[in-house]
Write an enzyme that holds these catalytic residues in place. Structure first.
Site, short mmCIF file in Angstrom:
data_model
loop_
_atom_site.label_atom_id
_atom_site.label_comp_id
_atom_site.label_asym_id
_atom_site.label_seq_id
_atom_site.Cartn_x
_atom_site.Cartn_y
_atom_site.Cartn_z
N LYS A 125 0.87 -1.19 0.00
CA LYS A 125 0.00 0.00 0.00
C LYS A 125 0.90 1.23 0.00
CE LYS A 125 -4.35 1.28 0.21
NZ LYS A 125 -5.58 0.63 -0.29
N ASP A 165 -6.98 4.51 -4.63
CA ASP A 165 -7.65 4.39 -3.33
C ASP A 165 -8.25 5.78 -3.08
OD1 ASP A 165 -7.94 2.52 -0.83
OD2 ASP A 165 -7.29 4.40 0.05
#
Ligand code: NDP
Length: 452
Positions: A125, A165
């Site tokens: 991430k 995201d």
């Protein structure tokens, strides 16, 4: 002391300034206790301790210039968490609340989510504490170029494949991919969520929101229920929320709420397909606020400064299904209790970790069907995996093909979590089922590699 207690204690001590990360580790490890006894080889190999430590963390300066010639400095991150079962894979988040704790919690959860999809993807991430809100397109472009001017050296189609995201949608992916392509001189599947004209997959924009609803329908189906006629509360008004509303409508349900960080709208007449089109224009083209829903649909109500869950608690709304699709820790114990009171039968998480540990306890104790994020929102990354496959094959599947694969993957994830929970003597505990199933796949791969 069990190994799991030991690892939780160590993380609390070593990473005491990382509350979100500690929360995610606690949530996952607490549910893995039955594996400690059943598989002593995992304890001996210290897999629990190894899996909470990222393979590596990259932090970097991002320097960019605004439209007035002012210089700004942001902090960029990429946490490459675990690549035991495939290249690192996970989104990039641009939001002022981004810090190491947030990126580590997201990367850690991503390991298990990706394993559950059955596709060969490891966990990672990244992001930056940059706020795209209120910035011009040119400013966002300059930021994305500056961000990629460092990130490019750490990623690659077989190494690490980031996606979008919060705050990173089609526009940002376009700028970042364009810059990567230029400096590396390769047109390759290094980012997912790309535009259709340059390597993107059909259904990728819809995948997370659609997937949450498919997962919910599977949970209901295995308990003799369905989505038709159900009143649905959805938080957020971004990518995931928009397509959760759309798929809820396809399934004959009635979504009545949406929100953003300023407030919540409740439309008791239902958010119809036409109203959703307006929200999509408002949020994606005009880049306005959800409060402006009332400019067009004045019968709805707007609650400034309140989340969807505050409104349900304070206004005693009647709801059947809750789909949190905004951000982490939106739902606390009092909200979860309000959901029980509101008559909610299922909660499925579009956002990552939207329910805190106390809220999850309330769901499980009250027999609410609870679809945890790593299972319920895995449709996004699964379709990113399908985008990678299409890029490698250099062809594009049709909308129907991708949607059919997405539906099948969500059903498999549901069935795996459901059966694993049953196998470990905790029927309907999808959290335990998803965590154990995802963990075991990664743990077996880590064992196979020996001590590293
Ligand atoms: P978007 O940026 O498109 O939308 C985010 C939405 O959540 C916006 O409505 C935003 O409001 C709201 N929001 C963000 N932060 C906060 C906050 N601190 N308080 C209240 N509201 C907030 O992001 P996505 O829809 O892509 O992501 C939503 C969630 O889904 C995240 O948790 C993300 O990690 C998760 N997710 C996303 C996937 C994807 O494919 N996009 C895949 C899997 C999970 P505002 O406009 O005011 O910022």
């Amino acid at each position: 002391m069990s190994m799991i207690d030991e690892v939780i204690a160590k993380v609390r001590e070593k990473d005491k300034d990382q509350p979100e990360f500690i929360q995610a580790v606690t949530e996952v490890l607490e549910t893995l206790r039955p594996t400690e006894e059943k598989y002593p080889e995992l304890v001996k190999a210290r897999i629990y301790e190894r899996i909470v430590e990222p393979d590596r963390v990259v932090m970097f300066r991002v320097t960019w210039e605004d439209d007035n010639g002012e210089i700004h400095v942001n902090r960029g991150y990429r946490v490459q968490y675990n690549n035991a079962i495939g290249p690192y894979k996970g989104g990039l988040r641009f939001h002022p609340t981004v810090n190491l704790s947030v990126i580590k919690f997201l990367g850690f959860e991503q390991i298990f989510k990706n394993a559950l999809t059955t596709l060969p993807m490891g966990g990672g991430k990244g992001g930056a504490d940059f706020d795209p809100k209120g910035k011009s397109d040119r400013e966002v472009m300059r930021f994305c170029y500056a961000f990629m001017s460092e990130l490019f050296r750490h990623i690659g189609p077989d190494t690490d494949v980031p996606a979008g995201d919060i705050g990173v949608g089609a526009r940002e992916i376009g700028y970042m991919y364009g810059y990567y392509k230029k400096i590396v001189n390769e047109h390759t599947g290094v980012l997912t969520g790309k535009g259709l004209d340059y390597g993107g997959s059909l259904i990728r924009p819809e995948a997370t929101g659609y997937g949450v609803v498919y997962f919910t329908a599977n949970m209901l189906g295995s308990h003799g229920k369905d989505m038709a006629g159900k009143v649905v509360a959805i938080s957020g008004s971004g990518n995931v929320a928009q397509y959760a509303v759309e798929k809820s409508l396809h399934m004959g349900a009635k979504p009545i709420t949406m929100s953003d960080s300023n407030g919540t709208i409740v439309d008791e007449e239902g958010i119809t397909a036409e109203k959703l089109q307006y929200v999509m224009w408002l949020k994606n083209v005009k880049r306005g606020r959800i409060a402006e829903y009332l400019d067009k649909y004045p019968n709805a109500k707007y609650y400034a400064g309140k989340s969807v869950w505050d409104v349900i608690r304070d206004e005693n709304l009647k709801i059947d299904i809750a789909l949190p699709c905004a951000t982490q820790n939106e739902i606390h114990k009092d909200h979860a209790e309000a959901l029980v009171k509101a008559g909610v039968i299922a909660v499925a998480e579009g956002a990552n970790m939207p329910s805190d540990l106390e809220a999850i306890k309330v769901y499980l104790e009250n027999g609410i069907l609870y679809g945890p994020a790593k299972a319920a929102n895995a449709g996004g990354v699964a379709t990113s995996g399908l985008e990678m496959t299409q890029n490698s094959m250099r062809l594009q599947w049709t909308r129907e093909e991708v949607d059919a694969k997405l539906q099948q993957i969500m059903k498999n994830i549901h069935d795996t979590a459901y059966k694993t929970a049953m196998e470990f003597g905790q029927p309907d505990n999808y959290l335990l089922g998803a965590n154990i199933a995802g963990f075991m796949k990664v743990a077996r791969a880590m064992l196979a590699y020996g001590v590293m």
